[in-house]
Design a protein around this motif. Structure first.
Motif, PDB file in Angstrom:
ATOM      1  N   LEU A 299       0.833  -1.208   0.000  1.00  0.00           N
ATOM      2  CA  LEU A 299       0.000   0.000   0.000  1.00  0.00           C
ATOM      3  C   LEU A 299       0.862   1.250   0.000  1.00  0.00           C
ATOM      4  O   LEU A 299       0.561   2.238  -0.683  1.00  0.00           O
ATOM      5  CB  LEU A 299      -0.935  -0.011   1.206  1.00  0.00           C
ATOM      6  CG  LEU A 299      -2.012  -1.098   1.220  1.00  0.00           C
ATOM      7  CD1 LEU A 299      -2.823  -1.018   2.504  1.00  0.00           C
ATOM      8  CD2 LEU A 299      -2.929  -0.958   0.013  1.00  0.00           C
ATOM      9  N   TRP A 300       1.976   1.229   0.758  1.00  0.00           N
ATOM     10  CA  TRP A 300       2.877   2.386   0.760  1.00  0.00           C
ATOM     11  C   TRP A 300       3.504   2.575  -0.618  1.00  0.00           C
ATOM     12  O   TRP A 300       3.573   3.705  -1.131  1.00  0.00           O
ATOM     13  CB  TRP A 300       3.989   2.189   1.800  1.00  0.00           C
ATOM     14  CG  TRP A 300       4.990   3.314   1.752  1.00  0.00           C
ATOM     15  CD1 TRP A 300       4.906   4.511   2.377  1.00  0.00           C
ATOM     16  CD2 TRP A 300       6.188   3.343   0.962  1.00  0.00           C
ATOM     17  NE1 TRP A 300       5.994   5.292   2.039  1.00  0.00           N
ATOM     18  CE2 TRP A 300       6.789   4.603   1.174  1.00  0.00           C
ATOM     19  CE3 TRP A 300       6.816   2.437   0.113  1.00  0.00           C
ATOM     20  CZ2 TRP A 300       7.983   4.968   0.567  1.00  0.00           C
ATOM     21  CZ3 TRP A 300       8.005   2.800  -0.506  1.00  0.00           C
ATOM     22  CH2 TRP A 300       8.575   4.055  -0.272  1.00  0.00           C
ATOM     23  N   LEU A 301       3.952   1.477  -1.253  1.00  0.00           N
ATOM     24  CA  LEU A 301       4.598   1.575  -2.563  1.00  0.00           C
ATOM     25  C   LEU A 301       3.619   2.101  -3.612  1.00  0.00           C
ATOM     26  O   LEU A 301       4.005   2.884  -4.487  1.00  0.00           O
ATOM     27  CB  LEU A 301       5.146   0.203  -2.977  1.00  0.00           C
ATOM     28  CG  LEU A 301       5.935   0.152  -4.283  1.00  0.00           C
ATOM     29  CD1 LEU A 301       7.176   1.040  -4.205  1.00  0.00           C
ATOM     30  CD2 LEU A 301       6.334  -1.282  -4.627  1.00  0.00           C
TER      31      LEU A 301
ATOM     32  N   LEU B 162      -7.503   0.179   8.436  1.00  0.00           N
ATOM     33  CA  LEU B 162      -6.603   0.343   9.578  1.00  0.00           C
ATOM     34  C   LEU B 162      -5.211   0.766   9.121  1.00  0.00           C
ATOM     35  O   LEU B 162      -4.574   1.622   9.743  1.00  0.00           O
ATOM     36  CB  LEU B 162      -6.534  -0.960  10.374  1.00  0.00           C
ATOM     37  CG  LEU B 162      -7.803  -1.363  11.140  1.00  0.00           C
ATOM     38  CD1 LEU B 162      -7.646  -2.763  11.736  1.00  0.00           C
ATOM     39  CD2 LEU B 162      -8.112  -0.362  12.254  1.00  0.00           C
ATOM     40  N   LEU B 163      -4.728   0.169   8.012  1.00  0.00           N
ATOM     41  CA  LEU B 163      -3.398   0.512   7.507  1.00  0.00           C
ATOM     42  C   LEU B 163      -3.371   1.942   6.970  1.00  0.00           C
ATOM     43  O   LEU B 163      -2.402   2.681   7.207  1.00  0.00           O
ATOM     44  CB  LEU B 163      -2.991  -0.468   6.405  1.00  0.00           C
ATOM     45  CG  LEU B 163      -2.693  -1.905   6.847  1.00  0.00           C
ATOM     46  CD1 LEU B 163      -2.378  -2.783   5.637  1.00  0.00           C
ATOM     47  CD2 LEU B 163      -1.522  -1.943   7.828  1.00  0.00           C
ATOM     48  N   GLN B 164      -4.410   2.351   6.258  1.00  0.00           N
ATOM     49  CA  GLN B 164      -4.462   3.719   5.738  1.00  0.00           C
ATOM     50  C   GLN B 164      -4.453   4.737   6.871  1.00  0.00           C
ATOM     51  O   GLN B 164      -3.790   5.784   6.789  1.00  0.00           O
ATOM     52  CB  GLN B 164      -5.729   3.900   4.879  1.00  0.00           C
ATOM     53  CG  GLN B 164      -5.761   3.062   3.602  1.00  0.00           C
ATOM     54  CD  GLN B 164      -4.898   3.625   2.498  1.00  0.00           C
ATOM     55  OE1 GLN B 164      -4.097   4.528   2.707  1.00  0.00           O
ATOM     56  NE2 GLN B 164      -5.041   3.072   1.303  1.00  0.00           N
ATOM     57  N   GLU B 165      -5.168   4.430   7.928  1.00  0.00           N
ATOM     58  CA  GLU B 165      -5.186   5.325   9.084  1.00  0.00           C
ATOM     59  C   GLU B 165      -3.807   5.395   9.726  1.00  0.00           C
ATOM     60  O   GLU B 165      -3.351   6.473  10.149  1.00  0.00           O
ATOM     61  CB  GLU B 165      -6.221   4.825  10.096  1.00  0.00           C
ATOM     62  CG  GLU B 165      -6.350   5.688  11.352  1.00  0.00           C
ATOM     63  CD  GLU B 165      -6.759   7.120  11.048  1.00  0.00           C
ATOM     64  OE1 GLU B 165      -6.335   8.026  11.794  1.00  0.00           O
ATOM     65  OE2 GLU B 165      -7.497   7.341  10.049  1.00  0.00           O
ATOM     66  N   GLN B 166      -3.117   4.257   9.769  1.00  0.00           N
ATOM     67  CA  GLN B 166      -1.760   4.232  10.330  1.00  0.00           C
ATOM     68  C   GLN B 166      -0.821   5.078   9.476  1.00  0.00           C
ATOM     69  O   GLN B 166       0.031   5.801  10.014  1.00  0.00           O
ATOM     70  CB  GLN B 166      -1.263   2.782  10.397  1.00  0.00           C
ATOM     71  CG  GLN B 166       0.102   2.626  11.058  1.00  0.00           C
ATOM     72  CD  GLN B 166       0.533   1.177  11.126  1.00  0.00           C
ATOM     73  OE1 GLN B 166      -0.245   0.260  10.876  1.00  0.00           O
ATOM     74  NE2 GLN B 166       1.786   0.951  11.453  1.00  0.00           N
ATOM     75  N   PHE B 167      -0.946   5.022   8.160  1.00  0.00           N
ATOM     76  CA  PHE B 167      -0.117   5.839   7.271  1.00  0.00           C
ATOM     77  C   PHE B 167      -0.337   7.325   7.534  1.00  0.00           C
ATOM     78  O   PHE B 167       0.614   8.116   7.534  1.00  0.00           O
ATOM     79  CB  PHE B 167      -0.446   5.531   5.802  1.00  0.00           C
ATOM     80  CG  PHE B 167       0.076   4.196   5.325  1.00  0.00           C
ATOM     81  CD1 PHE B 167       1.128   3.569   5.957  1.00  0.00           C
ATOM     82  CD2 PHE B 167      -0.498   3.570   4.233  1.00  0.00           C
ATOM     83  CE1 PHE B 167       1.606   2.350   5.533  1.00  0.00           C
ATOM     84  CE2 PHE B 167      -0.037   2.351   3.780  1.00  0.00           C
ATOM     85  CZ  PHE B 167       1.020   1.740   4.440  1.00  0.00           C
ATOM     86  N   ARG B 168      -1.576   7.710   7.758  1.00  0.00           N
ATOM     87  CA  ARG B 168      -1.867   9.121   8.014  1.00  0.00           C
ATOM     88  C   ARG B 168      -1.204   9.591   9.303  1.00  0.00           C
ATOM     89  O   ARG B 168      -0.664  10.690   9.375  1.00  0.00           O
ATOM     90  CB  ARG B 168      -3.378   9.343   8.069  1.00  0.00           C
ATOM     91  CG  ARG B 168      -4.094   9.155   6.733  1.00  0.00           C
ATOM     92  CD  ARG B 168      -5.556   9.586   6.827  1.00  0.00           C
ATOM     93  NE  ARG B 168      -6.269   9.281   5.583  1.00  0.00           N
ATOM     94  CZ  ARG B 168      -6.923   8.154   5.368  1.00  0.00           C
ATOM     95  NH1 ARG B 168      -6.979   7.235   6.325  1.00  0.00           N
ATOM     96  NH2 ARG B 168      -7.528   7.939   4.219  1.00  0.00           N
ATOM     97  N   ARG B 169      -1.281   8.719  10.321  1.00  0.00           N
ATOM     98  CA  ARG B 169      -0.656   9.092  11.602  1.00  0.00           C
ATOM     99  C   ARG B 169       0.856   9.227  11.466  1.00  0.00           C
ATOM    100  O   ARG B 169       1.476  10.078  12.115  1.00  0.00           O
ATOM    101  CB  ARG B 169      -0.979   8.042  12.672  1.00  0.00           C
ATOM    102  CG  ARG B 169      -2.434   8.023  13.107  1.00  0.00           C
ATOM    103  CD  ARG B 169      -2.585   7.299  14.440  1.00  0.00           C
ATOM    104  NE  ARG B 169      -2.004   5.959  14.405  1.00  0.00           N
ATOM    105  CZ  ARG B 169      -2.678   4.856  14.074  1.00  0.00           C
ATOM    106  NH1 ARG B 169      -3.961   4.947  13.737  1.00  0.00           N
ATOM    107  NH2 ARG B 169      -2.084   3.681  14.071  1.00  0.00           N
ATOM    108  N   GLU B 170       1.458   8.382  10.615  1.00  0.00           N
ATOM    109  CA  GLU B 170       2.916   8.393  10.463  1.00  0.00           C
ATOM    110  C   GLU B 170       3.390   9.409   9.426  1.00  0.00           C
ATOM    111  O   GLU B 170       4.592   9.558   9.205  1.00  0.00           O
ATOM    112  CB  GLU B 170       3.401   6.993  10.070  1.00  0.00           C
ATOM    113  CG  GLU B 170       3.173   5.950  11.170  1.00  0.00           C
ATOM    114  CD  GLU B 170       3.539   4.547  10.722  1.00  0.00           C
ATOM    115  OE1 GLU B 170       3.917   4.384   9.539  1.00  0.00           O
ATOM    116  OE2 GLU B 170       3.454   3.609  11.532  1.00  0.00           O
ATOM    117  N   GLY B 171       2.433  10.088   8.775  1.00  0.00           N
ATOM    118  CA  GLY B 171       2.803  11.137   7.840  1.00  0.00           C
ATOM    119  C   GLY B 171       3.140  10.661   6.440  1.00  0.00           C
ATOM    120  O   GLY B 171       3.712  11.415   5.641  1.00  0.00           O
TER     121      GLY B 171
END
Length: 673
Positions: free
Chosen positions: A328-330, A662-671
Motif C-alpha cells: 500500500l505504501w509503494l 486500519l493501515l491507511q489510518e496508520q499511514f496518516r498518523r505516520e505522515g
C-alpha cells in the motif's frame, strides 16, 4: 583359388556338384567333395585325366618360390611401410581425444546445468544512429521498433515494437513463460537499444551484505551526490591545509552550488522515509546490510532504486517481497513518480493503483493500451471482438466472391468479370482469426473425510528461538475442514513461523498442538524453488519423489497444472518462475492431502493462474490456511482474516476492507499520506 559354378549336373562318381576351378593356368572341372573323382580337362578335346587324390592348391603353392609369379594369380607385396613415429603421434592423438570425451561425459553428470541464454536483435534506422552518435538526441522517450527476442531455440518476440513515453508508468502483463522477465533483462543490459543518455535501473538482485548500514547503502546509490560530496571533502581539506590554488576555491563554490541544486542536505531524510515505508524501523536502518535476510536485502535493493530516481525504472514483481502494508505504501509512492516505470506484476490491484498504460505480451508481440488494468481488460475484449467480427465479415465476402468465380470460371462471356473478381481477392488484406488464449484450469484432488473436531489447533502456545525475543505468547488458534483462513501481517511478525507450528515442523516451547490422526497436510513454501531439483525434468522430479508409477500418471498430474508436452521434459531450471510454482503444486497435491497450508502461493503466478488457483481452492473439499498479500486473491478465497502482530494473532471481523482501512489510518498518523 577362385570357383565358378559350371552347371547343376552332379558328379557321376560321388554325386557331388560339379564346379570349375582355375589352377596353374588350366581349367578343370571337378566336384567339391573331399574324395577324388573323375575330372575333365577343358579345351583339350575328349582327353580325360583321372585324379588319384583331392587337389590341394595350398600345397602346390609351397613348391614355388616367393618371387615366382604364378600364372593367373596376383600376389601382394608383404613389406611394411608404417612410420613408427607417425604411428606413435596418431596413437597419442587418439588417446587425448578419448580422454577429452570422457572428461565431457564426467562434466555432464557432475557439473551444474548450463542453461540457454537469451538474445535480442533489432533493426535500427540510420537517422537514429546519426542522432545517437552526434549526441543530439535529447528525448527521454524510449522507442524500440522491429526487434526480436529469443531464449535458446525458442522465439519469444518477433518483429515487436515498444514505446515508453517519458513520465508514464507501464505495466507489462502476460502468461507465464512468454518472456516478460527476459524482455526486462534485454532492456537492462541494453541488448535492446536504449539511448545512452537515459539512466536505467533494474531491481533484480538483492544487495550484497557487508558492514555498510542500510541507510548509508541507500544514500550511496545516488552516484552523482556521492561524487560531489567526495570532491567537496577533498577540496575542503586542501583549503584548510593552505595547499589550495585559486581555481580550486572557485571549483569548491561550484560543487556547493550543485549540491544545493540536487538538495543533497535533504537526501538522508528522503532515504529514511523510503526505508520506513518499506518496513525498516529506525534501528534496522542503522544495521549492517550483512545482518539482513535475502528478503530484506531485496527490499533494500528496491529502496536504493527508488532513492536513485533513474530515468527508466524496471521492476520485476516488486510486490513479491512485500507485505500488504508495504505494498500500500509503494502504491502511494509510485503514483507521484516523476520519470518512466516499466513493471512486471500479476497483482491486479497494484496495477490498477499505479499503471497509466498496460503492455500486453502475447503471440510473440506487444500490444499497448491506455489506462489501468481494469481498463485494459475492457479494451482488450472490445478489440478482440472487433477483430473477430472483421475477420468473419471478410471470410463471408471472400466466400461470396469465390462462389461467383466458381460459377462463371468457364463462361467466355463473363471472363473479364471473373478476372476482376480474382484481382479483388488478391488485394484483400490477409486477416487472421483471433488467437484465443487457452483457459487455465487447476483442480486439487479431494481428500475429504468427515472428522470429529478438533481438526487442527494451537492451544496456549509460546514459541521463541531466543528467550530474549518472544515470537508468540499464549497463542490459541484453530481450523477445520471448512476453513478458508488468510493470515496477514508485516514481514517478520511470525506468519511463516505460525504455519510451521500448525504443521508440526516446529514444536511449541509451551502449550499444545493438536492435529487429527487422519489429517494429511499439503504444504507450499514461499521458498518452494529451493526445494526443487532444478537439474532434472518435472516428470523425473515426480518419479523420484513418488517412485513406482507409470510415466503417464506423472504427466497427467503435471498436466493438471499446465505443465504439459515438452515443458514436462525440460529441466526445471529452464522454466519460468510461474511454471516452477506449478510444478511445486503438482508435487504437493500428488498424495491427495485433505488440508492445505500455503505460504505466499501467488508469487510468480500470472493473473489467469491466480484466478484458477482461487477457484480450485474454493472447490476443494478440505481445509485451507494461507499467507498472502494479493488483495484480489484474498477477497476471492478467504472467509476469515487473521492479523499476525505483536506476538499474537487476532481475527478481523470486517475482513480485508477493515484491515486496509486500519493501515491507511496508520499511514496518516505516520505522515506517509
Amino acid at each position: 583359388m577362385t570357383w565358378w559354378k559350371l552347371s547343376e549336373n552332379s558328379c557321376k562318381k560321388c554325386r557331388g556338384t560339379a564346379r570349375m576351378t582355375r589352377a596353374l593356368g588350366q581349367s578343370v572341372s571337378a566336384c567339391t567333395t573331399l574324395y577324388a573323382c573323375r575330372a575333365e580337362p577343358q579345351n583339350q578335346g575328349n582327353n580325360q585325366v583321372l585324379l588319384d587324390a583331392p587337389i590341394q592348391l595350398s600345397k602346390i603353392m609351397e613348391n614355388y618360390d616367393c618371387d615366382t609369379k604364378l600364372p593367373g594369380l596376383l600376389k601382394r607385396e608383404q613389406s611394411s611401410t608404417v612410420n613408427a613415429k607417425k604411428l606413435e603421434k596418431a596413437e597419442a592423438r587418439l588417446k587425448a581425444k578419448q580422454e577429452k570425451r570422457s572428461e565431457k561425459e564426467t562434466l555432464k553428470t557432475s557439473s551444474p546445468l548450463v542453461l540457454e541464454e537469451a538474445s535480442a536483435s533489432q533493426a535500427g534506422s540510420r537517422k537514429e544512429s546519426r542522432l545517437e552518435s552526434s549526441g543530439k538526441n535529447k528525448s527521454y522517450d524510449v522507442r524500440i521498433e522491429n526487434f526480436d527476442v529469443s531464449f535458446g531455440d525458442r522465439v519469444l518476440l518477433a518483429g515487436a515494437d515498444v514505446n515508453l513515453a517519458w513520465g508514464r508508468r507501464y505495466g507489462l502483463v502476460g502468461r507465464n513463460g512468454l518472456g516478460k522477465t527476459t524482455l526486462l533483462k534485454m532492456l537492462a543490459t541494453r541488448s535492446l537499444r536504449v539511448p545512452a543518455h537515459i539512466s536505467l535501473l533494474h531491481v533484480e538482485q538483492e544487495v550484497a551484505g557487508d558492514d555498510t548500514p542500510a541507510l548509508q547503502s541507500v544514500l550511496e546509490s545516488d552516484t552523482i551526490r556521492e561524487d560531489l560530496l567526495r570532491q567537496e571533502r577533498g577540496l575542503s581539506l586542501k583549503i584548510a591545509a593552505g595547499r589550495a590554488e585559486g581555481s580550486e576555491a572557485a571549483l569548491l563554490a561550484e560543487v556547493y552550488t550543485k549540491l544545493e541544486e540536487i538538495e543533497a542536505d535533504k537526501a538522508p531524510a528522503r532515504a529514511s522515509v523510503i526505508l520506513a515505508g518499506l518496513g525498516f524501523t529506525p534501528k534496522m536502518q542503522q544495521q549492517p546490510t550483512r545482518e539482513f535476510s535475502g528478503g530484506w536485502r531485496m527490499r533494500l535493493a528496491l529502496a536504493r532504486a527508488l532513492f536513485a530516481r533513474p530515468d527508466l525504472l524496471l521492476l520485476d514483481e516488486p510486490t513479491n517481497m512485500l507485505d500488504v502494508r508495504a505494498i500500500l505504501w509503494l502504491e502511494n509512492y509510485l503514483q507521484t513518480w516523476p520519470s518512466t516505470i516499466l513493471v512486471v506484476s500479476h497483482d491486479r490491484n497494484f496495477l490498477n493503483a499505479i499503471a497509466t498504460d498496460i503492455i500486453h505480451l502475447h503471440s510473440q508481440r506487444l500490444d499497448g493500451y491506455r489506462g489501468d488494468f481494469e481498463t485494459f481488460i475492457k479494451s482488450k475484449q472490445e478489440r478482440l471482438l472487433n477483430q473477430q467480427r472483421e475477420y468473419e465479415a471478410q471470410q463471408q465476402y471472400r466466400q461470396h466472391i469465390q462462389v461467383f468465380i466458381d460459377r462463371f470460371r468457364y463462361n467466355a462471356n463473363r471472363a473479364s468479370q471473373v478476372q476482376s473478381k480474382l484481382k479483388m481477392l488478391e488485394k484483400l488484406p490477409e486477416l487472421k482469426p483471433v488467437d484465443k488464449e487457452s483457459e487455465v484450469v487447476l483442480k486439487f484432488p479431494d481428500g475429504f473425510e468427515k472428522f470429529s473436531p478438533p481438526i487442527l489447533q494451537l492451544d496456549e502456545v509460546d514459541f521463541y528461538y531466543d528467550p530474549k525475543h518472544i515470537i508468540f505468547s499464549r497463542l490459541s488458534v484453530s481450523a477445520d475442514l471448512e476453513s478458508r483462513i488468510c493470515v496477514v501481517g508485516e514481514n517478520g511478525a511470525g506468519k511463516s513461523t505460525m504455519l510451521k507450528l500448525l504443521m508440526g515442523d516446529l514444536a511449541p516451547v509451551r502449550g499444545i498442538r493438536h492435529a487429527h490422526r487422519n489429517l494429511k497436510i499439503g504444504y507450499f513454501s514461499q521458498h518452494h524453488v529451493e526445494q526443487l531439483d532444478l537439474n532434472v525434468s518435472a516428470v523425473e522430479l515426480l518419479a523420484r519423489k513418488f517412485p513406482g508409477r507409470p510415466e503417464e500418471e506423472y504427466r497427467h498430474q503435471l498436466g493438471r497444472y499446465g505443465i504439459s508436452g515438452e515443458l514436462a521434459m525440460r529441466p526445471v531450471a529452464s522454466l519460468s518462475g510461474g511454471q516452477k510454482s506449478r510444478v511445486a503444486f503438482a508435487q504437493m497435491t500428488m498424495p491427495c492431502p485433505n488440508f492445505y497450508i500455503l505460504d505466499e502461493p501467488t508469487n510468480h503466478l500470472d493473473m489467469e493462474t491466480i484466478e484458477a488457483l482461487g477457484h480450485a481452492l474454493n472447490n476443494f473439499r478440505g481445509g485451507v490456511v494461507l499467507v498472502s498479500h494479493d488483495e484480489r486473491f484474498i477477497r476471492l478465497v478467504c472467509k476469515e482474516l487473521w492479523v499476525c502482530e505483536k506476538g499474537s494473532v487476532t481475527r478481523v471481523e470486517g475482513g480485508f476492507d477493515q484491515y486496509r482501512a486500519l493501515l491507511q489510518e496508520q499511514f496518516r498518523r505516520e505522515g506517509f499520506l
